[in-house]
Design a protein around this motif. Structure first.
Motif, mmCIF file in Angstrom:
data_model
loop_
_atom_site.group_PDB
_atom_site.id
_atom_site.type_symbol
_atom_site.label_atom_id
_atom_site.label_comp_id
_atom_site.label_asym_id
_atom_site.label_seq_id
_atom_site.Cartn_x
_atom_site.Cartn_y
_atom_site.Cartn_z
ATOM 1 N N ILE A 172 -5.269 -4.356 -7.140
ATOM 2 C CA ILE A 172 -5.501 -5.745 -7.528
ATOM 3 C C ILE A 172 -5.700 -6.519 -6.232
ATOM 4 O O ILE A 172 -4.798 -6.604 -5.401
ATOM 5 C CB ILE A 172 -4.308 -6.308 -8.314
ATOM 6 C CG1 ILE A 172 -4.074 -5.499 -9.590
ATOM 7 C CG2 ILE A 172 -4.531 -7.780 -8.644
ATOM 8 C CD1 ILE A 172 -2.818 -5.894 -10.351
ATOM 9 N N ILE A 173 -6.908 -7.046 -6.045
ATOM 10 C CA ILE A 173 -7.272 -7.702 -4.787
ATOM 11 C C ILE A 173 -7.316 -9.212 -5.002
ATOM 12 O O ILE A 173 -8.045 -9.704 -5.874
ATOM 13 C CB ILE A 173 -8.639 -7.202 -4.273
ATOM 14 C CG1 ILE A 173 -8.609 -5.685 -4.067
ATOM 15 C CG2 ILE A 173 -9.017 -7.894 -2.981
ATOM 16 C CD1 ILE A 173 -9.319 -4.911 -5.139
ATOM 17 N N VAL A 174 -6.530 -9.952 -4.228
ATOM 18 C CA VAL A 174 -6.506 -11.410 -4.284
ATOM 19 C C VAL A 174 -6.560 -11.949 -2.857
ATOM 20 O O VAL A 174 -6.441 -11.201 -1.888
ATOM 21 C CB VAL A 174 -5.243 -11.931 -5.006
ATOM 22 C CG1 VAL A 174 -5.230 -11.505 -6.467
ATOM 23 C CG2 VAL A 174 -3.978 -11.442 -4.304
ATOM 24 N N THR A 175 -6.722 -13.250 -2.725
ATOM 25 C CA THR A 175 -6.736 -13.867 -1.397
ATOM 26 C C THR A 175 -5.435 -14.627 -1.168
ATOM 27 O O THR A 175 -4.589 -14.734 -2.060
ATOM 28 C CB THR A 175 -7.925 -14.838 -1.225
ATOM 29 O OG1 THR A 175 -7.671 -16.038 -1.976
ATOM 30 C CG2 THR A 175 -9.222 -14.203 -1.712
ATOM 31 N N ASN A 176 -5.299 -15.184 0.020
ATOM 32 C CA ASN A 176 -4.080 -15.919 0.378
ATOM 33 C C ASN A 176 -4.258 -17.423 0.256
ATOM 34 O O ASN A 176 -3.648 -18.195 0.998
ATOM 35 C CB ASN A 176 -3.651 -15.557 1.797
ATOM 36 C CG ASN A 176 -4.705 -15.940 2.831
ATOM 37 O OD1 ASN A 176 -5.882 -16.126 2.509
ATOM 38 N ND2 ASN A 176 -4.294 -16.055 4.081
ATOM 39 N N THR A 177 -5.095 -17.874 -0.691
ATOM 40 C CA THR A 177 -5.240 -19.314 -0.899
ATOM 41 C C THR A 177 -3.966 -19.926 -1.466
ATOM 42 O O THR A 177 -3.740 -21.135 -1.331
ATOM 43 C CB THR A 177 -6.406 -19.610 -1.855
ATOM 44 O OG1 THR A 177 -6.200 -18.895 -3.091
ATOM 45 C CG2 THR A 177 -7.740 -19.203 -1.249
ATOM 46 N N LEU A 178 -3.124 -19.113 -2.110
ATOM 47 C CA LEU A 178 -1.841 -19.565 -2.646
ATOM 48 C C LEU A 178 -0.731 -18.632 -2.162
ATOM 49 O O LEU A 178 -0.953 -17.422 -2.061
ATOM 50 C CB LEU A 178 -1.866 -19.562 -4.181
ATOM 51 C CG LEU A 178 -2.821 -20.540 -4.869
ATOM 52 C CD1 LEU A 178 -2.842 -20.272 -6.366
ATOM 53 C CD2 LEU A 178 -2.416 -21.976 -4.596
ATOM 54 N N PRO A 179 0.434 -19.169 -1.874
ATOM 55 C CA PRO A 179 1.561 -18.294 -1.486
ATOM 56 C C PRO A 179 2.058 -17.516 -2.705
ATOM 57 O O PRO A 179 2.125 -18.046 -3.813
ATOM 58 C CB PRO A 179 2.615 -19.281 -0.977
ATOM 59 C CG PRO A 179 2.297 -20.560 -1.683
ATOM 60 C CD PRO A 179 0.802 -20.601 -1.849
ATOM 61 N N VAL A 180 2.398 -16.266 -2.491
ATOM 62 C CA VAL A 180 2.879 -15.412 -3.578
ATOM 63 C C VAL A 180 4.211 -14.804 -3.171
ATOM 64 O O VAL A 180 4.318 -14.197 -2.102
ATOM 65 C CB VAL A 180 1.872 -14.290 -3.902
ATOM 66 C CG1 VAL A 180 2.428 -13.384 -4.990
ATOM 67 C CG2 VAL A 180 0.533 -14.886 -4.329
ATOM 68 N N ALA A 181 5.209 -14.964 -4.015
ATOM 69 C CA ALA A 181 6.539 -14.406 -3.744
ATOM 70 C C ALA A 181 6.787 -13.239 -4.691
ATOM 71 O O ALA A 181 6.914 -13.431 -5.904
ATOM 72 C CB ALA A 181 7.611 -15.477 -3.923
ATOM 73 N N ILE A 182 6.831 -12.036 -4.133
ATOM 74 C CA ILE A 182 7.081 -10.833 -4.915
ATOM 75 C C ILE A 182 8.286 -10.116 -4.324
ATOM 76 O O ILE A 182 8.346 -9.917 -3.108
ATOM 77 C CB ILE A 182 5.855 -9.899 -4.898
ATOM 78 C CG1 ILE A 182 4.634 -10.628 -5.476
ATOM 79 C CG2 ILE A 182 6.116 -8.634 -5.703
ATOM 80 C CD1 ILE A 182 3.362 -9.824 -5.411
ATOM 81 N N PRO A 183 9.247 -9.735 -5.157
ATOM 82 C CA PRO A 183 10.422 -9.019 -4.636
ATOM 83 C C PRO A 183 10.032 -7.821 -3.787
ATOM 84 O O PRO A 183 9.024 -7.156 -4.046
ATOM 85 C CB PRO A 183 11.153 -8.589 -5.914
ATOM 86 C CG PRO A 183 10.746 -9.606 -6.935
ATOM 87 C CD PRO A 183 9.325 -9.962 -6.604
ATOM 88 N N LYS A 184 10.828 -7.549 -2.779
ATOM 89 C CA LYS A 184 10.498 -6.528 -1.789
ATOM 90 C C LYS A 184 10.226 -5.165 -2.401
ATOM 91 O O LYS A 184 9.282 -4.484 -2.008
ATOM 92 C CB LYS A 184 11.642 -6.426 -0.771
ATOM 93 C CG LYS A 184 11.378 -5.434 0.350
ATOM 94 C CD LYS A 184 12.516 -5.437 1.343
ATOM 95 C CE LYS A 184 12.249 -4.442 2.470
ATOM 96 N NZ LYS A 184 13.362 -4.429 3.460
ATOM 97 N N ASP A 185 11.021 -4.736 -3.369
ATOM 98 C CA ASP A 185 10.886 -3.400 -3.941
ATOM 99 C C ASP A 185 10.139 -3.399 -5.271
ATOM 100 O O ASP A 185 10.199 -2.423 -6.018
ATOM 101 C CB ASP A 185 12.275 -2.772 -4.136
ATOM 102 C CG ASP A 185 13.009 -2.616 -2.816
ATOM 103 O OD1 ASP A 185 12.339 -2.342 -1.807
ATOM 104 O OD2 ASP A 185 14.256 -2.783 -2.805
ATOM 105 N N HIS A 186 9.424 -4.471 -5.573
ATOM 106 C CA HIS A 186 8.723 -4.551 -6.861
ATOM 107 C C HIS A 186 7.544 -3.579 -6.882
ATOM 108 O O HIS A 186 6.810 -3.470 -5.897
ATOM 109 C CB HIS A 186 8.236 -5.976 -7.098
ATOM 110 C CG HIS A 186 7.931 -6.267 -8.533
ATOM 111 N ND1 HIS A 186 6.758 -5.861 -9.133
ATOM 112 C CD2 HIS A 186 8.660 -6.896 -9.496
ATOM 113 C CE1 HIS A 186 6.764 -6.260 -10.404
ATOM 114 N NE2 HIS A 186 7.900 -6.888 -10.645
ATOM 115 N N PRO A 187 7.324 -2.866 -7.987
ATOM 116 C CA PRO A 187 6.220 -1.894 -8.056
ATOM 117 C C PRO A 187 4.836 -2.505 -7.891
ATOM 118 O O PRO A 187 3.891 -1.799 -7.526
ATOM 119 C CB PRO A 187 6.388 -1.267 -9.447
ATOM 120 C CG PRO A 187 7.245 -2.226 -10.223
ATOM 121 C CD PRO A 187 8.145 -2.849 -9.219
ATOM 122 N N LEU A 188 4.692 -3.808 -8.150
ATOM 123 C CA LEU A 188 3.384 -4.438 -7.997
ATOM 124 C C LEU A 188 2.891 -4.382 -6.561
ATOM 125 O O LEU A 188 1.686 -4.362 -6.302
ATOM 126 C CB LEU A 188 3.447 -5.892 -8.476
ATOM 127 C CG LEU A 188 2.150 -6.706 -8.384
ATOM 128 C CD1 LEU A 188 1.029 -6.043 -9.183
ATOM 129 C CD2 LEU A 188 2.376 -8.134 -8.864
#
Length: 268
Positions: A172-188
């Motif tokens: 899944i390819i996205v850009t950094n136009t928005l900050p994204v917070a994903i847990p460190k060990d999340h499978p995503l």
């Protein structure tokens, strides 16, 4: 006003004629990233009718990359019967498909063919993730070899991260136009890839200001920002470190923008 992939093109109508609105696209950079994945019979899929223009932009970018690569190895390429000559003779020229709601709205209708192909879903944003989830599942059920999802803005509202982590996608390819917070060990994190919009914006700003564009600033090349995926290869990690240094250099350049412009125009 400079924007990056606005959700609705009609937004330009809210600005007076005296104000110029430049809407930039990160699709060429995403196409460069996808090209590096060794695509086989790529099919760019619009998840809805309004996304056909964006799908065509991605398709054109992939086609240009294919023909450029062929020319570098064997000279000028000629397109024949939907294939590219030279080293890409076994790879189909990218095509476009579209998903539409069926009459019952319980499933999606596919206009095009993805059987045995690498399907690339392109959209301007991923919000709840419901639309991209339906699209991915439909393409997988129709025999797509691999499915990639590309979106400019990672809104990722409530529930999106969980939905996306369960998808059968290659990346899944996205850009950094928005900050994204994903847990460190999340499978995503294993399938999420960020590319930076900074080179696209910087290239355009340099053009607007009439200042020389640094040779190293290529808006079509994917740049990985600081908050990329946790699980990356050593080569990707090295590339990310180099890109971070390039962006720091770029920011330093812009901090002296007025000085550079004055020097270039010969004014005080």
């Amino acid at each position: 006003v400079v924007t990056v992939d606005v959700h609705c093109g009609q937004i330009a109508g809210f600005f007076p004629p005296s104000c110029c609105l430049d809407n930039l696209s990160c699709m060429p950079a995403a196409a460069s990233f996808l090209w590096q994945q060794g695509l086989t019979q790529p099919v760019v899929v619009a998840p809805h009718a309004t996304g056909v223009t964006r799908a065509k932009e991605m398709c054109d970018a992939l086609t240009e990359l294919m023909l450029t690569a062929a020319e570098r190895q064997t000279g000028p390429t000629h397109m024949s019967e939907g294939h590219a000559a030279g080293p890409c003779s076994s790879a189909h020229i990218p095509t476009i498909a579209m998903l539409l709601p069926s009459a019952t709205h319980r499933k999606l209708e596919l206009i095009g063919e993805v059987q045995g192909c690498d399907a690339i879903i392109v959209d301007d944003l991923i919000d709840s993730g419901k639309s991209i989830t339906r699209s991915v599942r439909e393409l997988v059920s129709r025999g797509a070899a691999r499915v990639f999802a590309v979106a400019t803005h990672a809104v990722f509202s409530r529930g999106a991260i969980e939905r996306l982590s369960d998808l059968d996608t290659e990346a899944i390819i996205v850009t950094n136009t928005l900050p994204v917070a994903i847990p460190k060990d999340h499978p995503l994190r294993r399938k999420l890839r960020f590319i930076s919009a900074a080179p696209v914006i910087a290239h355009h700003v340099c053009s607007l200001e009439g200042i020389p564009i640094p040779e190293s600033l290529d808006p079509t090349m994917p740049k990985f920002p600081l908050h990329g995926p946790a699980a990356v290869s050593k080569s990707e990690a090295g590339q990310a470190e180099q890109v971070i240094m390039d962006e720091m250099t770029m920011f330093a350049e812009f901090s002296q923008l007025e000085l550079r412009r004055s020097s270039f125009t010969g004014s005080e």
